[in-house]
Motif scaffolding. Structure first.
Motif, PDB file in Angstrom:
ATOM      1  N   LEU A 120       0.814  -1.215   0.000  1.00 23.64           N
ATOM      2  CA  LEU A 120       0.000   0.000   0.000  1.00 23.64           C
ATOM      3  C   LEU A 120       0.846   1.262   0.000  1.00 23.64           C
ATOM      4  N   ASP A 121       1.939   1.273   0.737  1.00 21.46           N
ATOM      5  CA  ASP A 121       2.824   2.439   0.729  1.00 21.46           C
ATOM      6  C   ASP A 121       3.360   2.699  -0.680  1.00 21.46           C
ATOM      7  N   THR A 122       3.748   1.633  -1.371  1.00 18.12           N
ATOM      8  CA  THR A 122       4.258   1.773  -2.734  1.00 18.12           C
ATOM      9  C   THR A 122       3.169   2.281  -3.669  1.00 18.12           C
ATOM     10  N   PHE A 123       1.959   1.737  -3.539  1.00 12.98           N
ATOM     11  CA  PHE A 123       0.844   2.167  -4.382  1.00 12.98           C
ATOM     12  C   PHE A 123       0.561   3.653  -4.174  1.00 12.98           C
ATOM     13  N   ILE A 124       0.555   4.115  -2.929  1.00 15.65           N
ATOM     14  CA  ILE A 124       0.277   5.517  -2.628  1.00 15.65           C
ATOM     15  C   ILE A 124       1.329   6.427  -3.255  1.00 15.65           C
ATOM     16  N   ILE A 125       2.581   6.026  -3.196  1.00 16.42           N
ATOM     17  CA  ILE A 125       3.656   6.820  -3.800  1.00 16.42           C
ATOM     18  C   ILE A 125       3.459   6.929  -5.307  1.00 16.42           C
ATOM     19  N   LYS A 184       1.306  10.991   3.527  1.00 17.89           N
ATOM     20  CA  LYS A 184       2.271  10.388   2.603  1.00 17.89           C
ATOM     21  C   LYS A 184       1.928  10.754   1.163  1.00 17.89           C
ATOM     22  N   PHE A 185       0.646  10.725   0.831  1.00 20.65           N
ATOM     23  CA  PHE A 185       0.238  11.064  -0.532  1.00 20.65           C
ATOM     24  C   PHE A 185       0.623  12.501  -0.859  1.00 20.65           C
ATOM     25  N   TYR A 186       0.270  13.449   0.014  1.00 18.63           N
ATOM     26  CA  TYR A 186       0.528  14.861  -0.275  1.00 18.63           C
ATOM     27  C   TYR A 186       2.024  15.150  -0.370  1.00 18.63           C
ATOM     28  N   LYS A 187       2.812  14.584   0.518  1.00 18.28           N
ATOM     29  CA  LYS A 187       4.256  14.830   0.489  1.00 18.28           C
ATOM     30  C   LYS A 187       4.877  14.362  -0.815  1.00 18.28           C
ATOM     31  N   ASN A 188       4.408  13.248  -1.345  1.00 15.96           N
ATOM     32  CA  ASN A 188       4.939  12.748  -2.613  1.00 15.96           C
ATOM     33  C   ASN A 188       4.336  13.479  -3.806  1.00 15.96           C
ATOM     34  N   PHE A 189       3.124  13.979  -3.651  1.00 16.78           N
ATOM     35  CA  PHE A 189       2.458  14.701  -4.732  1.00 16.78           C
ATOM     36  C   PHE A 189       3.195  15.989  -5.080  1.00 16.78           C
ATOM     37  N   ILE A 190       3.713  16.696  -4.107  1.00 11.97           N
ATOM     38  CA  ILE A 190       4.303  18.019  -4.376  1.00 11.97           C
ATOM     39  C   ILE A 190       5.776  17.946  -4.788  1.00 11.97           C
ATOM     40  N   VAL A 191       6.375  16.749  -4.837  1.00 14.49           N
ATOM     41  CA  VAL A 191       7.773  16.624  -5.257  1.00 14.49           C
ATOM     42  C   VAL A 191       7.882  16.971  -6.737  1.00 14.49           C
ATOM     43  N   SER A 192       8.754  17.936  -7.068  1.00 13.76           N
ATOM     44  CA  SER A 192       8.893  18.381  -8.444  1.00 13.76           C
ATOM     45  C   SER A 192      10.249  19.047  -8.637  1.00 13.76           C
ATOM     46  N   ASP A 193      10.662  19.159  -9.901  1.00 19.17           N
ATOM     47  CA  ASP A 193      11.946  19.820 -10.135  1.00 19.17           C
ATOM     48  C   ASP A 193      11.855  21.324  -9.888  1.00 19.17           C
ATOM     49  N   MET A 234       8.279  22.952  -9.818  1.00 19.69           N
ATOM     50  CA  MET A 234       6.874  23.332  -9.712  1.00 19.69           C
ATOM     51  C   MET A 234       6.266  23.106  -8.329  1.00 19.69           C
ATOM     52  N   GLU A 235       7.070  22.903  -7.295  1.00 19.40           N
ATOM     53  CA  GLU A 235       6.510  22.664  -5.962  1.00 19.40           C
ATOM     54  C   GLU A 235       5.674  23.851  -5.498  1.00 19.40           C
ATOM     55  N   SER A 236       6.064  25.063  -5.891  1.00 15.50           N
ATOM     56  CA  SER A 236       5.315  26.250  -5.473  1.00 15.50           C
ATOM     57  C   SER A 236       3.899  26.243  -6.032  1.00 15.50           C
ATOM     58  N   VAL A 237       3.717  25.613  -7.203  1.00 14.91           N
ATOM     59  CA  VAL A 237       2.379  25.489  -7.794  1.00 14.91           C
ATOM     60  C   VAL A 237       1.631  24.325  -7.160  1.00 14.91           C
ATOM     61  N   LEU A 238       2.306  23.191  -7.050  1.00 13.33           N
ATOM     62  CA  LEU A 238       1.652  21.975  -6.576  1.00 13.33           C
ATOM     63  C   LEU A 238       1.175  22.087  -5.128  1.00 13.33           C
ATOM     64  N   LYS A 239       1.889  22.820  -4.297  1.00 17.03           N
ATOM     65  CA  LYS A 239       1.530  22.872  -2.874  1.00 17.03           C
ATOM     66  C   LYS A 239       0.196  23.574  -2.629  1.00 17.03           C
ATOM     67  N   ASP A 240      -0.257  24.368  -3.604  1.00 18.08           N
ATOM     68  CA  ASP A 240      -1.523  25.081  -3.431  1.00 18.08           C
ATOM     69  C   ASP A 240      -2.682  24.453  -4.201  1.00 18.08           C
ATOM     70  N   ILE A 241      -2.469  23.262  -4.767  1.00 10.50           N
ATOM     71  CA  ILE A 241      -3.552  22.579  -5.469  1.00 10.50           C
ATOM     72  C   ILE A 241      -4.467  21.900  -4.454  1.00 10.50           C
ATOM     73  N   PRO A 242      -5.755  22.236  -4.405  1.00  8.53           N
ATOM     74  CA  PRO A 242      -6.662  21.514  -3.506  1.00  8.53           C
ATOM     75  C   PRO A 242      -6.856  20.071  -3.991  1.00  8.53           C
ATOM     76  N   ILE A 243      -6.919  19.152  -3.046  1.00 10.30           N
ATOM     77  CA  ILE A 243      -7.058  17.734  -3.367  1.00 10.30           C
ATOM     78  C   ILE A 243      -8.264  17.177  -2.616  1.00 10.30           C
ATOM     79  N   TYR A 244      -9.109  16.438  -3.325  1.00 12.90           N
ATOM     80  CA  TYR A 244     -10.311  15.878  -2.714  1.00 12.90           C
ATOM     81  C   TYR A 244     -10.469  14.410  -3.085  1.00 12.90           C
TER      82      TYR A 244
END
Length: 349
Positions: free
Chosen positions: A265-270, A307-316, A318-328
């Protein structure tokens, strides 16, 4: 619509009086079962009257199934049919890989006697279905401190991997289908390279659907078991043999029963976070990311553990954009069939 959310859909025939008080049939076709429902339109909404589930393999085509439903529920006054299919729709036709038959709007019209038939990709239908949901059906995974209206991304792992978008035109959101789930999976770490090589021997071309779906979840599991030599517990062997793998592996991780369950499950979430990141960046989805489908609803507790959010915002860059994306997380199981009904009801007079 009375329900309040961020979705003002582009429905060009919503105001047409000819679309008020009509009866229509909607279908959500899947490889194993098909969901059919009878709707009526009232006050610019679609309201479900009857619904039923049929075994897909029991029918020669979708027309026979629709005819059976109309007979079962005495809804022969229907004037439109909206059908959501698990694959691309081109020129009113579709041949989904998970079905044994093809669909053609002209054949359906001829068989059913209903002249307005609409085929729509199931994730595009799901995007339309988001517009009828009240806010309580959207569970926040991450709330934006600086929300900006814009395009929306929809990601739905289930039997396959569905991906869709909603284009923001400045006033309304316009849903559209993609086949992004069939784009090629790309490994990042040395372990992921091993995983890729493991899947390449099986599939040749390794798509994201081979990783993020029910079969993808099992692919991760068997890589950990067969290549990384993680032990398969006896209780899980019994569940796999009984065909209950997906629910069993998720329950095992929730209960922390065995290491291999948690690792799977951890791998799937990443991986889910990685593909969500890619979809959001490609669509510039500042309006939000919505996770839908069978698996995300089963993974609610895992999606909320950060865990999902921390991996979602990893970027070369674009982290400044990704961190403000609402997720539902979308908790409504009926977005596809509701969306097919909305599309049939209000996109044309």
């Amino acid at each position: 619509m009375e329900d309040k959310n961020n979705f003002q859909l582009f429905l060009p025939a919503l105001e047409a009086e000819t679309n008020n008080g009509i009866s229509l049939i909607a279908a959500d076709i899947r490889g194993d079962v098909t969901y059919l429902a009878h709707y009526v339109t009232e006050s610019k909404k679609v309201l479900s009257r009857n619904h039923h589930t049929y075994n897909t393999a029991d029918y020669r085509n979708v027309s026979d199934m629709v005819m059976q439903f109309m007979q079962d529920y005495s809804c022969r006054g229907a004037s439109k049919i909206g059908i959501a299919v698990p694959g691309p729709v081109i020129g009113g036709k579709s041949a989904p890989q998970r079905l044994s038959w093809t669909l053609d709007t002209e054949e359906i019209k001829a068989t059913t006697g209903i002249n307005k038939v609409y085929l729509i990709n199931d994730l595009e239908a799901s995007a339309y279905g988001l517009g009828v949901n009240d806010e309580h059906n959207f569970l926040p995974i991450h709330k934006s401190g600086d929300f900006s209206a814009g395009n929306v991304a929809l990601l739905a792992p289930g039997d396959g991997l569905g991906e869709a978008g909603l284009f923001w035109d400045g006033k309304c959101l316009r849903p559209f289908a993609t086949e992004g789930g069939h784009c090629e999976f790309s490994p990042r770490t040395s372990d992921e390279v091993e995983f890729y090589q493991f899947l390449q021997k099986i599939y040749g071309i390794v798509s994201w659907e081979s990783v993020l779906s029910k079969s993808g979840l099992f692919n991760i599991y068997r890589f950990l078991r067969d290549v990384k030599q993680q032990k398969q517990p006896d209780w899980l062997t019994q569940e796999i043999e009984a065909g209950n793998f997906t629910q069993a592996i998720i329950d095992g991780a929730l209960e922390n029963r065995d290491r291999i369950c948690t690792m799977t499950l951890d791998t799937f979430i990443i991986f889910l976070a990685r593909e969500a990141n890619s979809l959001v960046l490609k669509l510039k989805a500042t309006g939000g990311l919505y996770l839908s489908g069978d698996i995300p609803m089963m993974l609610e507790k895992f999606l909320n553990n950060n865990k999902f959010y921390k991996n979602f915002i990893v970027s070369d860059r674009m982290e400044s954009v990704l961190k403000d994306i609402p997720i539902y997380l979308v908790k409504d199981k009926n977005t596809i069939i509701n969306g097919a009904a909305i599309y049939a009801a209000f996109t044309e007079e």
